[in-house]
Design an enzyme around this catalytic site. Sequence first.
Site, mmCIF file in Angstrom:
data_model
loop_
_atom_site.group_PDB
_atom_site.id
_atom_site.type_symbol
_atom_site.label_atom_id
_atom_site.label_comp_id
_atom_site.label_asym_id
_atom_site.label_seq_id
_atom_site.Cartn_x
_atom_site.Cartn_y
_atom_site.Cartn_z
ATOM 1 N N VAL A 11 0.833 -1.209 0.000
ATOM 2 C CA VAL A 11 0.000 0.000 0.000
ATOM 3 C C VAL A 11 0.865 1.255 0.000
ATOM 4 O O VAL A 11 0.626 2.195 -0.766
ATOM 5 C CB VAL A 11 -0.950 -0.005 1.211
ATOM 6 N N ARG A 154 -6.564 -3.346 -5.870
ATOM 7 C CA ARG A 154 -6.473 -4.764 -6.225
ATOM 8 C C ARG A 154 -5.047 -5.061 -6.643
ATOM 9 O O ARG A 154 -4.497 -4.364 -7.511
ATOM 10 C CB ARG A 154 -7.408 -5.082 -7.394
ATOM 11 N N PHE A 252 -16.755 -10.804 -9.003
ATOM 12 C CA PHE A 252 -16.563 -11.680 -7.842
ATOM 13 C C PHE A 252 -17.571 -12.825 -7.817
ATOM 14 O O PHE A 252 -17.905 -13.344 -6.760
ATOM 15 C CB PHE A 252 -16.593 -10.884 -6.531
ATOM 16 N N GLY A 256 -14.081 -21.007 -7.860
ATOM 17 C CA GLY A 256 -12.677 -21.400 -7.814
ATOM 18 C C GLY A 256 -12.341 -22.119 -6.533
ATOM 19 O O GLY A 256 -13.225 -22.638 -5.834
ATOM 20 N N GLY A 260 -8.042 -15.915 -1.214
ATOM 21 C CA GLY A 260 -6.828 -15.795 -0.409
ATOM 22 C C GLY A 260 -6.313 -14.383 -0.498
ATOM 23 O O GLY A 260 -7.069 -13.440 -0.730
ATOM 24 N N CYS A 263 -5.801 -9.410 1.952
ATOM 25 C CA CYS A 263 -6.907 -8.606 2.470
ATOM 26 C C CYS A 263 -8.098 -9.425 2.951
ATOM 27 O O CYS A 263 -8.463 -9.349 4.122
ATOM 28 C CB CYS A 263 -7.372 -7.619 1.392
#
Length: 434
Positions: A11, A154, A252, A256, A260, A263
Amino acid sequence: MRIAMIGTGYVGLVSGACFADFGHQVTCVDKDAGKIEALRRGEIPIFEPGLDELVASNVKAKRLDFTTDLTAPVAEADAVFIAVGTPSRRGDGHADLTYVYSAAREIAAALSGFTVVVTKSTVPVGTGDEVERLIREANPSADVVVASNPEFLREGAAIRDFKFPDRIVVGTDDERGRKVLGDVYRPLSLNQAPVMYTARRTAELIKYAANAFLATKITFINEIADLSEKVGADVQQVARGIGLDNRIGSKFLHAGPGFGGSCFPKDTRALVKIAQDHDVQLRIVEAVLGVNDIRKRAMARKVSNAVGNLRGKTVAVLGLTFKPDTDDMREAPSIPLVTGLLDMGAKVRAHDPVGMEQAKKELPEIQYCDDPYECVKGADAMVIVTEWVQYRALDLDRIKGAMAQPVVVDLRNIYRPEDMAAHGFTYESVGRAT
């Protein structure tokens, strides 16, 4: 404006480089002298597309620099951003705020003139109150406003997300603080990025709520995928059918092996702990965490069901990072998958375009290969774990010819069952009939 960015992790480094690219004067601070020296040499410690060029261009323009000493940068800054790590605390899942509070105390000693101190790290509700208390306790004469400005980046698309954000959340009721942060983000006005001003605690909760909701969408479609397999439906068509409802949306809803990364697991756990501290039960979020953990472990059984007894068999794993375009292995589904395969007696070979060095720290006992074709040579099964673009157009005839058994377990649904059948593969995917 002059900005001090405390922390050069994911970040801090992305935010600092982007602020510098806006034209601000940015100094990134980190206690890790080795990392700072590497950054000064142009060596980027994380993989993020475009970040190395962005850092280099702004260092060359003298808008971005790096140091281990925050004293001068903080004293000169209009805004000081705290962007240090807040990992899950060992044992209870709470966010570990040790680094945040340590940074606050050091910042307090260096403040000079009016300054806005901003928590950019993801922190529990009320952390800003404690940061303000610590600063005022350490430096009672400080002219300071403490604000919250959560990030919504992201991995793999962080620079674009920073420059073309869905929203910018600024948490402070102080008009001076709002003005400073409005000036910091003013270059984004051309992109018509909406700035949302809220109370500080509201801003802190927005980040957790957003991540928990996205994690819920992933977990929901994964459960629907399991049902789809049992009833003979196609989860990808189900996802499209519900995603076209604009109240739901298509993002989203990709089935899958489970979510993970740095976040979602950490933040959903922390949100549950925040709620428990206030005598509130977040049963949906608690269920999301439980389902996701179970799902990751179940992926090894999915491989076993496709191959049979795995003892002595070789499994080729393609993709190790938790998502494409990053080298981040934090809570990656590949870790419990590989561990489960090893527990069943399989030999595991793996390939990832950029994540193998990080993966070796988590999975030192497996063999790493330079390319996917070397990885599948003599394998009894190929498992696609991360949907890297490099795996979307493999030479299937070459893959089949190299394998001992033509078994493919596609945990990201990047191939079509009919194409795989035409090439003679035994093909298993997620949420689609075999």
